[in-house]
Write a protein that holds these residues in place. Structure first.
Motif, PDB file in Angstrom:
ATOM      1  N   ARG A 115       8.802  -8.214   7.922  1.00 25.75           N
ATOM      2  CA  ARG A 115      10.500  -7.945   7.722  1.00 25.75           C
ATOM      3  C   ARG A 115      10.968  -6.621   8.164  1.00 25.75           C
ATOM      4  N   ASN A 116      10.084  -5.516   7.754  1.00 24.91           N
ATOM      5  CA  ASN A 116      10.496  -4.140   8.152  1.00 24.91           C
ATOM      6  C   ASN A 116      12.030  -3.962   7.685  1.00 24.91           C
ATOM      7  N   GLU A 117      12.144  -4.206   6.417  1.00 23.06           N
ATOM      8  CA  GLU A 117      13.456  -3.985   5.843  1.00 23.06           C
ATOM      9  C   GLU A 117      13.448  -2.251   5.494  1.00 23.06           C
ATOM     10  N   ARG A 118      14.928  -1.884   5.496  1.00 22.59           N
ATOM     11  CA  ARG A 118      14.941  -0.496   5.229  1.00 22.59           C
ATOM     12  C   ARG A 118      15.604  -0.315   3.869  1.00 22.59           C
ATOM     13  N   ASN A 119      16.044  -1.386   3.245  1.00 27.77           N
ATOM     14  CA  ASN A 119      16.829  -1.252   1.928  1.00 27.77           C
ATOM     15  C   ASN A 119      16.654  -2.622   1.230  1.00 27.77           C
ATOM     16  N   ALA A 120      15.864  -2.522  -0.363  1.00 29.14           N
ATOM     17  CA  ALA A 120      15.670  -3.419  -0.818  1.00 29.14           C
ATOM     18  C   ALA A 120      16.475  -3.229  -2.449  1.00 29.14           C
ATOM     19  N   THR A 121      17.093  -4.210  -2.798  1.00 32.26           N
ATOM     20  CA  THR A 121      17.792  -4.206  -4.069  1.00 32.26           C
ATOM     21  C   THR A 121      17.231  -5.315  -4.923  1.00 32.26           C
ATOM     22  N   VAL A 127       6.352   2.093  -3.747  1.00 30.85           N
ATOM     23  CA  VAL A 127       4.896   2.293  -3.352  1.00 30.85           C
ATOM     24  C   VAL A 127       4.556   1.189  -2.512  1.00 30.85           C
ATOM     25  N   MET A 128       4.946  -0.170  -2.605  1.00 32.22           N
ATOM     26  CA  MET A 128       4.618  -1.054  -1.683  1.00 32.22           C
ATOM     27  C   MET A 128       5.283  -1.160  -0.368  1.00 32.22           C
ATOM     28  N   ARG A 129       6.421  -0.500  -0.224  1.00 32.71           N
ATOM     29  CA  ARG A 129       7.066  -0.333   1.043  1.00 32.71           C
ATOM     30  C   ARG A 129       6.369   0.845   1.712  1.00 32.71           C
ATOM     31  N   TRP A 130       5.981   1.723   0.830  1.00 34.97           N
ATOM     32  CA  TRP A 130       5.219   2.767   1.865  1.00 34.97           C
ATOM     33  C   TRP A 130       3.667   2.256   2.184  1.00 34.97           C
ATOM     34  N   LYS A 131       3.269   1.569   1.530  1.00 39.31           N
ATOM     35  CA  LYS A 131       1.854   1.017   1.978  1.00 39.31           C
ATOM     36  C   LYS A 131       1.953  -0.138   3.080  1.00 39.31           C
ATOM     37  N   ARG A 132       3.253  -0.738   3.072  1.00 40.10           N
ATOM     38  CA  ARG A 132       3.742  -1.682   4.396  1.00 40.10           C
ATOM     39  C   ARG A 132       3.821  -0.684   5.597  1.00 40.10           C
ATOM     40  N   TRP A 133       4.385   0.535   5.478  1.00 40.06           N
ATOM     41  CA  TRP A 133       4.764   1.337   6.327  1.00 40.06           C
ATOM     42  C   TRP A 133       3.442   1.983   6.985  1.00 40.06           C
ATOM     43  N   LEU A 134       2.517   2.062   6.203  1.00 40.13           N
ATOM     44  CA  LEU A 134       1.046   2.428   6.565  1.00 40.13           C
ATOM     45  C   LEU A 134       0.036   1.327   7.071  1.00 40.13           C
ATOM     46  N   THR A 135       0.653   0.216   6.877  1.00 37.69           N
ATOM     47  CA  THR A 135      -0.131  -1.135   7.347  1.00 37.69           C
ATOM     48  C   THR A 135      -1.115  -1.519   6.355  1.00 37.69           C
ATOM     49  N   PHE A 136      -1.175  -0.807   5.155  1.00 35.95           N
ATOM     50  CA  PHE A 136      -2.006  -1.227   4.074  1.00 35.95           C
ATOM     51  C   PHE A 136      -2.000  -2.948   3.693  1.00 35.95           C
ATOM     52  N   TYR A 137      -0.523  -3.048   3.663  1.00 36.96           N
ATOM     53  CA  TYR A 137      -0.163  -4.655   3.555  1.00 36.96           C
ATOM     54  C   TYR A 137       0.419  -4.860   4.597  1.00 36.96           C
ATOM     55  N   ARG A 138       0.460  -6.398   4.950  1.00 40.80           N
ATOM     56  CA  ARG A 138       1.414  -6.777   6.085  1.00 40.80           C
ATOM     57  C   ARG A 138       2.942  -6.662   6.090  1.00 40.80           C
ATOM     58  N   ASP A 139       3.550  -6.468   7.203  1.00 38.67           N
ATOM     59  CA  ASP A 139       4.972  -6.195   7.197  1.00 38.67           C
ATOM     60  C   ASP A 139       5.618  -6.735   8.325  1.00 38.67           C
TER      61      ASP A 139
END
Length: 395
Positions: A376-382, A362-374
């Motif tokens: 790093r623009n990572e595509r995979n997080a583990t 959800v946080m990655r989705w919200k960063r995609w929509l600029t709700f959160y600052r992004d």
């Protein structure tokens, strides 16, 4: 919902019945046509503005949790033209909610507890501060104009009033979370994803799963179970759609498995969350979404147990429109028999890792929509349990 709130709330209703011009936008109360004295010692009219705090019954809180007000007019003054520094905290142009322009911020605490007993007392007090000076020029100057305004009905998808957005000043940011999304798989991670998504302003949340809700599912889903809804072993999507209708009007159940035959219906969605544990299903879904150009996040957890100690990881992979297929395959496993699939298929799941996986997505989705600052623009997080760390990679 705004008009309904005024009709149900005794204090707002009293204000309206006394003739105050009330308007509610996104749970922000506007009191129009409030008379005041300008710096040129002329009469003017402005608007008082305040966010509404609600109690558990959806009515304005008693006592009020906030004693302040904003004002849209010029500098309000006493009869002699001197600014009302007794109530003006500061003056600067600002925006309340998504589009309400204000110029002054008032602070006037009532004696004793420092809290207004109710919204009626708060509005009447601030009107008196401004109106008393105005009425020294014109006895008829009053905010009780008797004009009935039609309160703006916003486009909120929530089944209860959203008092949080206006309270915390994130109305505009929350409006970035719009459109229609889908969640495929209502196991542990998918259920937590749904819980988080229903707190956003997305218009519709389409949920896909053809499995029944069984007892073990309830131990890795948010909140306490609604046993009356679960007693007849309903489909997961039907159970959760009924449960979350109390929060969000837009939850749409689809009791079916996603296959080649129905993947094209996802062309209607703006974003998709994939929460499946079978590699072959993941391939069908990923290939279809890439072909359709729909952004999605694929989630997965892998847990193993050794000497009664659990270890493993949680992964969230974001695939943006236009991502080459070879890059997609870098982080997604599509085989049901390979080593990674065996790890993800051990079927050990615990609520905290499911919920963390959902939060990552959800946080990655919200960063995609600029709700959160992004930045790093990572595509995979583990997330790795043993090291308590998250590694980020760009595809």
């Amino acid at each position: 919902m705004s008009a309904d709130l005024i009709s149900r709330d005794p204090y707002l209703k009293r204000l309206q019945e006394e003739g105050f011009e009330l308007e509610i936008r996104e749970l922000i109360l506007l009191i129009h046509s409030v008379p005041y004295v300008t710096g040129d010692m002329l009469l003017g009219r402005g608007t008082l503005v305040c966010t509404l705090s609600l109690d558990t019954e959806g009515l304005t809180s008693t006592p009020q949790t906030d004693h302040t007000m904003w004002f849209t007019g010029e500098m309000p003054c006493h009869r002699d033209g001197s600014p009302m520094t007794n109530i003006i905290n500061h003056s600067a142009e600002a925006t309340v909610g998504s589009d309400i322009k204000v110029r002054h911020y008032f602070s006037s605490k009532p004696e004793g507890t420092g809290q207004y007993a109710n919204i009626y007392d708060k509005v009447v007090t601030y009107e008196s501060h401004l109106g008393s000076a105005a009425r020294s020029y014109d006895k008829t100057a009053n905010a009780r104009t008797g004009i009935m305004l039609a309160s703006t009905e916003d486009d909120s998808p929530f089944a209860i009033p959203d008092s949080a957005s206006s309270r915390y000043g994130i109305v505009t940011a929350n409006r970035k979370l719009s459109g229609c999304i889908a969640i495929i798989g209502l196991g542990g991670t998918g259920a937590y994803l749904l819980d988080l998504a229903t707190k956003t302003r997305v218009a519709e949340i389409h949920i896909y799963d053809d499995d029944q809700l069984l007892n073990h599912n309830l131990f890795r889903s948010p909140g306490a179970p609604e046993l009356e809804l679960a007693k007849d072993f309903p489909r997961k999507v039907d159970y959760y759609a009924t449960l979350y209708a109390r929060m969000h009007y837009g939850v749409k159940p689809h009791p079916k498995r996603v296959t080649d035959d129905n993947i094209d219906e996802f062309a209607d969605y703006d974003f998709v969350f994939v929460c499946v544990d079978k590699g072959s299903s993941r391939r069908v879904i990923a290939e279809g979404l890439v072909r359709l150009g729909i952004p999605f996040i694929d989630t997965g957890i892998g847990l193993g147990v050794n000497e009664n100690i659990l270890d493993g990881c949680a992964r969230a992979t974001f695939v943006a429109p236009g991502t080459p297929w070879k890059d997609v395959t870098t982080h997604l496993s599509f085989g049901d028999d390979d080593e990674e699939a065996n790890v993800y298929g051990t079927d050990i799941q615990v609520a905290e890792l499911n919920s963390l996986n959902a939060i990552m997505a959800v946080m990655r989705w919200k960063r995609w929509l600029t709700f959160y600052r992004d930045e790093r623009n990572e595509r995979n997080a583990t997330f790795m349990i043993e090291g308590n760390n998250i590694t980020n990679r760009r595809i």
